[in-house]
Design a protein around this motif. Structure first.
Motif, mmCIF file in Angstrom:
data_model
loop_
_atom_site.group_PDB
_atom_site.id
_atom_site.type_symbol
_atom_site.label_atom_id
_atom_site.label_comp_id
_atom_site.label_asym_id
_atom_site.label_seq_id
_atom_site.Cartn_x
_atom_site.Cartn_y
_atom_site.Cartn_z
ATOM 1 N N SER A 150 0.891 -1.109 -0.058
ATOM 2 C CA SER A 150 0.084 -0.091 0.167
ATOM 3 C C SER A 150 0.981 1.086 0.119
ATOM 4 O O SER A 150 1.615 1.347 1.041
ATOM 5 C CB SER A 150 -0.939 -0.008 1.184
ATOM 6 O OG SER A 150 -1.743 -1.129 1.158
ATOM 7 N N TRP A 210 -1.748 1.046 -5.083
ATOM 8 C CA TRP A 210 -1.657 -0.228 -4.551
ATOM 9 C C TRP A 210 -0.888 -1.135 -5.317
ATOM 10 O O TRP A 210 -1.123 -1.218 -6.553
ATOM 11 C CB TRP A 210 -3.141 -0.888 -4.424
ATOM 12 C CG TRP A 210 -3.979 -0.017 -3.428
ATOM 13 C CD1 TRP A 210 -3.446 0.151 -1.907
ATOM 14 C CD2 TRP A 210 -5.451 -0.054 -3.004
ATOM 15 N NE1 TRP A 210 -4.246 0.616 -1.064
ATOM 16 C CE2 TRP A 210 -5.500 0.638 -1.731
ATOM 17 C CE3 TRP A 210 -6.367 -0.017 -4.084
ATOM 18 C CZ2 TRP A 210 -6.699 0.971 -1.388
ATOM 19 C CZ3 TRP A 210 -7.514 0.134 -3.521
ATOM 20 C CH2 TRP A 210 -7.821 0.850 -2.389
ATOM 21 N N GLN A 240 -6.203 7.201 2.893
ATOM 22 C CA GLN A 240 -7.482 6.506 2.247
ATOM 23 C C GLN A 240 -7.981 7.544 1.260
ATOM 24 O O GLN A 240 -8.118 8.823 1.374
ATOM 25 C CB GLN A 240 -8.613 6.046 3.158
ATOM 26 C CG GLN A 240 -8.111 5.501 4.355
ATOM 27 C CD GLN A 240 -8.255 3.968 3.975
ATOM 28 O OE1 GLN A 240 -8.657 3.540 3.102
ATOM 29 N NE2 GLN A 240 -7.514 3.145 5.129
ATOM 30 N N TYR A 297 -14.194 2.334 -11.894
ATOM 31 C CA TYR A 297 -14.176 1.062 -12.084
ATOM 32 C C TYR A 297 -14.304 0.500 -13.263
ATOM 33 O O TYR A 297 -14.451 -0.695 -13.881
ATOM 34 C CB TYR A 297 -14.729 0.077 -11.135
ATOM 35 C CG TYR A 297 -14.134 -0.057 -9.783
ATOM 36 C CD1 TYR A 297 -13.147 -0.741 -9.467
ATOM 37 C CD2 TYR A 297 -14.606 0.700 -8.460
ATOM 38 C CE1 TYR A 297 -12.479 -0.630 -8.227
ATOM 39 C CE2 TYR A 297 -14.154 0.715 -7.146
ATOM 40 C CZ TYR A 297 -12.721 0.141 -7.061
ATOM 41 O OH TYR A 297 -12.399 -0.108 -6.199
ATOM 42 N N GLN A 321 -10.889 -10.172 -7.358
ATOM 43 C CA GLN A 321 -10.825 -8.797 -6.706
ATOM 44 C C GLN A 321 -9.977 -8.700 -5.622
ATOM 45 O O GLN A 321 -10.863 -9.263 -4.588
ATOM 46 C CB GLN A 321 -12.167 -8.154 -6.857
ATOM 47 C CG GLN A 321 -12.961 -8.004 -8.042
ATOM 48 C CD GLN A 321 -14.415 -7.351 -7.943
ATOM 49 O OE1 GLN A 321 -14.923 -7.346 -6.963
ATOM 50 N NE2 GLN A 321 -15.201 -7.306 -9.052
ATOM 51 N N GLN A 380 -8.880 -7.224 -1.994
ATOM 52 C CA GLN A 380 -9.363 -6.172 -1.187
ATOM 53 C C GLN A 380 -8.204 -5.860 -0.511
ATOM 54 O O GLN A 380 -8.076 -6.853 0.423
ATOM 55 C CB GLN A 380 -10.630 -6.174 -0.680
ATOM 56 C CG GLN A 380 -11.752 -6.201 -1.509
ATOM 57 C CD GLN A 380 -13.229 -6.169 -0.737
ATOM 58 O OE1 GLN A 380 -12.986 -5.916 0.629
ATOM 59 N NE2 GLN A 380 -14.267 -6.299 -1.412
ATOM 60 N N TYR A 393 -6.053 -5.063 2.933
ATOM 61 C CA TYR A 393 -6.177 -5.021 4.400
ATOM 62 C C TYR A 393 -6.670 -3.622 4.823
ATOM 63 O O TYR A 393 -7.302 -3.286 5.883
ATOM 64 C CB TYR A 393 -5.265 -5.676 5.142
ATOM 65 C CG TYR A 393 -4.113 -4.704 5.423
ATOM 66 C CD1 TYR A 393 -3.879 -3.996 6.198
ATOM 67 C CD2 TYR A 393 -3.109 -4.928 4.329
ATOM 68 C CE1 TYR A 393 -2.454 -3.221 6.270
ATOM 69 C CE2 TYR A 393 -1.815 -4.355 4.178
ATOM 70 C CZ TYR A 393 -1.695 -3.493 5.288
ATOM 71 O OH TYR A 393 -0.365 -2.782 5.342
ATOM 72 N N GLY A 412 -7.670 -1.108 2.548
ATOM 73 C CA GLY A 412 -8.327 -0.364 1.144
ATOM 74 C C GLY A 412 -9.618 0.016 1.548
ATOM 75 O O GLY A 412 -10.351 0.533 0.437
ATOM 76 N N ASN A 413 -10.308 0.073 2.806
ATOM 77 C CA ASN A 413 -11.671 0.615 2.839
ATOM 78 C C ASN A 413 -12.698 0.095 1.995
ATOM 79 O O ASN A 413 -13.518 0.855 1.611
ATOM 80 C CB ASN A 413 -11.496 2.173 3.117
ATOM 81 C CG ASN A 413 -12.571 2.788 3.630
ATOM 82 O OD1 ASN A 413 -12.901 2.437 4.457
ATOM 83 N ND2 ASN A 413 -13.042 4.122 3.131
ATOM 84 N N GLY A 414 -12.533 -1.105 1.752
ATOM 85 C CA GLY A 414 -13.823 -1.848 1.083
ATOM 86 C C GLY A 414 -13.390 -1.811 -0.719
ATOM 87 O O GLY A 414 -13.966 -2.403 -1.549
ATOM 88 N N ASP A 415 -12.375 -0.979 -1.166
ATOM 89 C CA ASP A 415 -12.144 -0.811 -2.452
ATOM 90 C C ASP A 415 -11.220 -2.138 -2.740
ATOM 91 O O ASP A 415 -10.345 -2.950 -2.237
ATOM 92 C CB ASP A 415 -11.198 0.384 -2.762
ATOM 93 C CG ASP A 415 -12.226 1.693 -2.671
ATOM 94 O OD1 ASP A 415 -13.336 1.572 -2.852
ATOM 95 O OD2 ASP A 415 -11.628 2.723 -2.408
ATOM 96 N N TYR A 416 -11.138 -2.494 -4.352
ATOM 97 C CA TYR A 416 -10.403 -3.591 -4.681
ATOM 98 C C TYR A 416 -9.456 -3.159 -5.842
ATOM 99 O O TYR A 416 -9.689 -2.007 -6.478
ATOM 100 C CB TYR A 416 -11.398 -4.477 -5.098
ATOM 101 C CG TYR A 416 -12.272 -4.244 -6.334
ATOM 102 C CD1 TYR A 416 -11.963 -4.410 -7.630
ATOM 103 C CD2 TYR A 416 -13.422 -3.874 -5.991
ATOM 104 C CE1 TYR A 416 -12.439 -4.294 -8.881
ATOM 105 C CE2 TYR A 416 -14.470 -3.526 -6.979
ATOM 106 C CZ TYR A 416 -13.921 -3.956 -8.385
ATOM 107 O OH TYR A 416 -14.783 -3.441 -9.645
#
Length: 874
Positions: A235, A268, A405, A415, A494, A496, A498, A500-504
């Protein structure tokens, strides 16, 4: 705070041992011993500790060692990991991804150190550095690994930090047939994301035997295979913009204590890695009454198959809202990258030695070695990018040491693969080959461990290095009408992060992307700089070193003194391409230099248990190969001239080294040691950027030069503390079977002052790749059938990159805490079950940046590893 909790606890533990040991030694008496009961087969950490103490006592210079046990293995999987336990030693990981690759001795990075096998310097697989990649060499092939921190005239002078010498196994370590090894199956909690995870594991086997009418012949066959199938996640906040309290943009050079840092790129990375290390060693030996000979062939290989996916989101212009903890970016660009690397490293060598002892006091040694190191990297890459648009506006949260973030306000656009277009496709090939030939002759008289009186030694060495590096660049860029979109090329996986706040991560399917490019090949042309990249990187080098030495010695029952000098003559020739405008030409440059390297070593046994050592020496550190290659580019502007390249006239670093150590062998195979040392390094090498103006009026021209040069002086001082207590029965009988080893190193360096791009001088914050504090502690227990150990390693923060334009662009590696553990259970005295856990603390290598190295630039998650299997010896 000088110590964090972990280091402070270790300091307290060692300090307690230091205070307790003298009392223990006085009360131990003749009845107390740490010799094992007859039924216990001593293996693992205890035996390794005992043998390391014996080696430290026997070796004539200041040194420390790590040894194998009777199962035929060192405690760690790679040579670098094993050396991480040695006092004053730390390692640099392979791109911070979990494998120790380069060694640092007493704060001096791998450029200052020498790696040998059975006294022969190995060639390097690295593209431009002299460093030997320790992750290529299996640790299980070693009987013992010694780290020499001082030197004698008989030792190679190119080792300011120290010398690592791997001593291979011998058939004469055993009376007859010996078979030992281990087989482990492994699992890493970070499994591969884009490919099926395959088994990890390790297998070592060593077979030795003696034969002949008097058992005078011996043979050693050893092999090792290690497989790591895992992934890593990086990250990264690649860059920061700086603002004052009124919201005005600051230059990097003016970013100070109160500047507001705004991350302008979130990136990322995922790395799917299959790493394999395999190697073998074969040795034929002869030992007669006066003659000894051996021939060894070794072949070590390391392969890395890596798929690297990365996504970037970065602001265009300035964020419109900025606070110390977050903000808003109104316009941005997004990018998706795929890169695959197929790296192969290989070191192979043949080494022959002959020792003739015409009398009990004299010996003549002849040796010759031929070694080849190879490196290839066949890489593939694709880059897809969006336009810069307000559709990619995002909010961000950033508070310095926490990972930032980024939240796109329009995730549907971010996306959508139809918004990404191919901007670059490439296949690159790096090839490096180095051949090293050496021949030695040594004669010594009265130099053995049991020698008494006056002795002497003389000898000579010749070493020749031939290396070449070739880079083949194949980059393609789209023509204006090309419209190759990411649509249909996105992997369904996909990942994600750890944090990533839900993003992939948007991942590119390699096979589909390559097929799409091939089908639209006419839409792409070779990049304009492709030819320049091919020619600018290539170089070749030949280095010839002829050396001779002489030393005199005196030894009695308590006193040991040796003094002498080494002379080294170096001839160097490099060849590379030079660019002037658009014209390239090949040229060769050479230089010759001579060095006289005196050294003095003495030791005095104050008593049967207390020894004092002192040493003084001079050594050199030859420049890295890529710095010596001219590879010059001269670019002319309307009123400017830019010159960048290497420097074939670089001189080696030259250092004066001073050491004093105290060793207290207070109980059988136990030691308490303290050492202080200092190194004064002259002609340190730094890359300087300078600007000057020549001429006047219409003839005025600004010349900007970037080139490595010899500049300034570095001083390093340090203290090493170490203790080895293989059996705590000397403290109390109830502690029989428990043991501990620990060490700490404290460094205080006076780094260089360098010239910045704007002409000002700057004192560097430290030495590159130097940890100021290093600590290790291993606690273990051994019983009749069961043994256990835990090993903790600490390194303080380490400077890894220096900027000559702004301190805010420096980079460092944050402090690390790594805990490993091992359990053994003996089914029989010769077969044991074993379980190991690596990186139980889940240490994530973290890189920092910013004016005071307070901003988190990237954090790499490698995860934990677990292994279980069997160790055996027959």
């Amino acid at each position: 705070m000088f110590f964090d909790i972990g280091t402070r606890a270790l300091a307290t533990t060692i300090a307690g041992i230091v205070v307790t040991v003298p009392a223990i030694a006085q009360s131990a008496g003749s009845e107390v011993t740490d010799e094992p009961a007859a039924s216990i087969v001593v293996v693992g950490a205890r035996l390794q500790s005992e043998r390391a103490v014996e080696a430290k006592r026997d070796i004539a210079v200041v040194s420390d060692s790590v040894t194998g046990d009777e199962a035929g293995s060192l405690p760690d999987f790679g040579l670098g990991e094993a050396l991480d336990r040695v006092p004053g030693v730390s390692t640099i990981q392979n791109n911070a991804r979990g494998e120790a690759q380069f060694i640092t001795i007493r704060g001096l990075n791998a450029d200052y150190n020498l790696v040998e096998v059975d006294g022969v310097a190995l060639p390097t697989t690295e593209l431009g550095r002299r460093n030997v990649s320790l992750d290529v060499i299996p640790s299980a092939l070693a009987k013992r690994v010694d780290v020499y921190k001082t030197r004698t005239p008989a030792m190679d002078g190119n080792a300011i930090g120290g010398t690592v010498n791997l001593i291979s196994r011998s058939a004469f370590d055993h009376k007859g047939l010996f078979i030992g090894g281990r087989a482990n199956a492994g699992w890493y909690e970070n499994e591969r994301d884009y490919s099926d995870t395959t088994p990890s594991g390790l297998a070592d086997l060593t077979v030795t035997n003696r034969f002949g009418s008097q058992n005078e012949f011996g043979i050693v066959l050893a092999g090792s295979y290690f497989r790591r199938d895992s992934s890593s996640l990086n990250s990264s906040g690649d860059n920061f913009l700086f603002y004052d309290e009124q919201g005005r943009r600051l230059s990097n050079a003016n970013a100070g204590e109160y500047a507001i840092a705004a991350p302008n790129r979130r990136r990322w990375w995922t790395y799917d890695n299959l790493r394999q290390r395999y190697g073998g060693l074969a040795k034929l030996e002869y030992r007669g009454a006066t003659l000894q000979a051996d021939v060894t062939y070794g072949d070590f290989r390391h392969e890395n198959d890596e798929q690297r996916q990365s996504n970037s989101l970065y602001v265009s212009g300035d964020p419109s809202v900025r606070t110390p903890t977050g903000g808003f970016a109104p316009r941005a660009t997004a990018q998706a990258d795929l890169a695959e690397f197929f790296e192969k490293r290989r070191i192979s060598y043949v080494n022959g030695r002959l020792i003739w002892r015409p009398s009990d006091l004299a010996s003549l040694r002849l040796g010759a070695s031929n070694a080849v190191a190879r490196y290839t990297n066949d890489s593939y890459l694709d880059t897809y990018r969006t336009v810069t648009t307000d559709a990619l506006a995002y909010d961000y949260i950033a508070d310095g040491l926490s990972y930032q973030q980024f939240t796109p306000r329009n995730p549907a656009y971010y996306y959508n693969p139809a918004n990404y277009r191919l901007v670059e496709h490439g296949n690159n090939l790096d090839e490096n080959r180095e051949r090293a030939f050496s021949a030695t002759i040594d004669y010594d008289f009265n130099q053995g461990t049991n020698a008494r009186g006056v002795g002497f030694a003389v000898g000579g060495k010749y070493r020749q290095i031939d290396r070449f590096y070739d880079f083949v660049n194949g980059l393609f860029a789209p023509v204006q009408a090309a419209n190759n979109l990411l649509t249909g090329l996105v992997s369904p996986v996909q990942v994600q992060p750890y944090n990533g706040n839900g993003d992939y991560i948007i991942a590119i399917d390699r096979a589909a992307a390559e097929a799409r490019f091939a089908a639209n090949r006419s839409n792409y042309v070779e990049a304009a700089n492709s030819k320049s990249a091919n020619l600018a990187s290539d170089y070749d080098l030949q280095e010839h070193v002829a050396a001779g030495y002489m030393l005199m010695s005196y030894r009695d029952d308590r006193f040991n003194l040796s003094a002498g000098a080494r002379y080294e003559h170096t001839d160097l020739l490099t060849g590379s391409n030079t660019q002037v405008g658009t014209v390239w030409s090949y040229e060769r440059r050479g230089q010759t230099y001579d060095d006289v390297l005196p050294s003095l070593n003495l030791s005095y046994d104050v008593s049967d248990t207390f020894r004092v050592r002192a040493a003084a020496s001079r050594s050199i550190g030859r420049p890295n190969y890529d710095l010596l290659a001219a590879r010059q580019r001269i670019t002319e502007g309307a009123a400017s001239l830019s010159i960048t390249g290497g420097n074939p006239d670089l001189r080696p670093r030259r250092a004066n080294n001073y050491d004093v150590s105290l060793e207290y062998y207070f109980a059988p195979r136990s030691v308490l040691a303290a050492a202080v040392f200092a190194k004064e390094i002259n002609d340190e090498i730094v890359t300087l950027v300078s600007t000057r103006v020549e001429g006047t009026g219409d003839d005025e021209i600004t010349i900007r030069t970037s080139q490595p040069v010899n500049s300034g002086r570095v001083t390093i001082r340090g203290i090493e503390l170490s203790v080895a207590l293989p059996n705590l029965a000397i403290v109390h009988p109830i502690l029989d079977g428990f043991g501990v080893t620990g060490n700490m190193t404290f460094l205080d360096g006076t780094p260089l002052s360098i010239e910045m791009t704007d002409g000002t001088m700057r004192r560097l914050p430290g030495l590159v790749e130097q940890a100021d504090r290093i600590a290790n502690v291993t606690a273990f227990y051994t019983s009749n059938r069961f043994s256990a150990q835990v090993a903790y390693n600490y390194k303080s923060s380490t400077l890894i990159q220096i900027s000559t334009s702004a301190t805010a662009l420096d980079r460092s590696l944050d402090e690390s805490h790594v805990l490993d553990a091992q359990l053994r259970f003996a089914i029989t005295p010769r077969i044991s079950l074993i379980a190991q856990a690596k990186n139980l603390t889940n240490n994530r290598p973290t890189r920092l940046t910013g004016p005071f190295q307070e901003l988190l630039r990237e954090e790499i998650d490698n995860g934990r590893g677990y292994f279980a299997g069997v160790n055996f010896r027959f």
